[in-house]
Scaffold this active site. Sequence first.
Site, PDB file in Angstrom:
ATOM      1  N   HIS A  18      -1.705   3.356  15.883  1.00  0.00           N
ATOM      2  CA  HIS A  18      -0.876   4.397  15.278  1.00  0.00           C
ATOM      3  C   HIS A  18      -1.728   5.299  14.392  1.00  0.00           C
ATOM      4  O   HIS A  18      -2.851   4.960  14.030  1.00  0.00           O
ATOM      5  CB  HIS A  18       0.292   3.786  14.492  1.00  0.00           C
ATOM      6  N   HIS A  70      -5.542   3.678  14.333  1.00  0.00           N
ATOM      7  CA  HIS A  70      -5.986   2.325  13.986  1.00  0.00           C
ATOM      8  C   HIS A  70      -4.876   1.329  14.296  1.00  0.00           C
ATOM      9  O   HIS A  70      -3.718   1.708  14.468  1.00  0.00           O
ATOM     10  CB  HIS A  70      -6.337   2.236  12.500  1.00  0.00           C
ATOM     11  N   LYS A 125       0.871  -1.193   0.000  1.00  0.00           N
ATOM     12  CA  LYS A 125       0.000   0.000   0.000  1.00  0.00           C
ATOM     13  C   LYS A 125       0.901   1.234   0.000  1.00  0.00           C
ATOM     14  O   LYS A 125       1.616   1.490   0.960  1.00  0.00           O
ATOM     15  CB  LYS A 125      -0.930   0.005   1.212  1.00  0.00           C
ATOM     16  N   ASP A 140      -3.308  -2.346  12.593  1.00  0.00           N
ATOM     17  CA  ASP A 140      -3.325  -3.044  11.308  1.00  0.00           C
ATOM     18  C   ASP A 140      -3.927  -4.435  11.482  1.00  0.00           C
ATOM     19  O   ASP A 140      -3.569  -5.158  12.417  1.00  0.00           O
ATOM     20  CB  ASP A 140      -1.913  -3.166  10.738  1.00  0.00           C
TER      21      ASP A 140
END
Length: 331
Positions: A273, A217, A198, A219
């Site tokens: 993070h 959020h 990404k 991961d």
Amino acid sequence: MEVERVQALATAGLEALPAQFVRPSHERPENSRAIEGVTVPVISLSQPHDVLVREIHEACRDWGFFLVTNHGIPGELIGRVQDAGREFFRLPLEEKEKYANDPSRGSFEGYGTKMTKNHDEKLEWVDYFFHLMHPPYKVRHDIWPQHPPSYREVTEEYNEELLKVTEVLLELISEGLGLEKNVLKASLGGDQMELEMKINLYPPCPQPQLALGVEPHTDMSALTILVPNDVPGLQVWKDGNWFAVDYPPNALFFHIGDQIEVLSNGKYKSVLHRSLVNKEKTRMSWAVFCAPPQETLIGPFPELINDQNPAKYSTKTYAEFRYCKFNKLPQ
């Protein structure tokens, strides 16, 4: 599907941030300042094995995040990967739109802006390009950027190097948990483990104190390997505070993701993070998510469960986990 691209907004000469990008007061960087100058764990892979196991164990337990140096991936190769990503985002908008994805239909690969649902419908100040890199039989080269022409070659070379580093790190993390070194990789699908690229582009933002590049959020992957450009912005959460992450040249950022938190039964935490944006400069990052195949069942390792430490997480397929995460549903 008509989507307003952040890069197009940024180049239109906005003086004020559009309302859909203005974060709630408590999320704004001006009201949730990060602690600067604290060194996050930096781990050199050139150290003795027992030192590596201990340092990675402590970093996974205390931070869920660490930087790795002396990892063996040539800086020149990382530079070529970054150049290829920059070249794609320099293309005219109509060229980039040929690769547009449609997350509302579960189609995430390609060029996009919004990826997950957000309860208050606020948008992040980011565009991205997302695609699978591994295993080869699942890779759709037809949706990889055709420009620059070097994109496929350099990305495949980077993929090979990342596979080596990922294997080393998964072994060290397994040993840190007191398990055999091959256990973690095997639980994530072995050679079928997926690597997803990404590329994030955070254009200059007229009011960066009100916006976020990526909201707080964790991961959903097992492990994330990230390299940024030279514009800071990544912040990690620990002990009730945000910490700004400095970038030593040629380091790789490693995030512990949700799947390792589940497999370790919470011994290692998936790091919360966020990403800030800049008024004058474009920030970019290249994140590679290491994730199990969709049908893989993920639950706490039996060896880490006992009467004193019962299972804290349910066992489900990665596909079920992803569906809940993308749609902000309880796990």
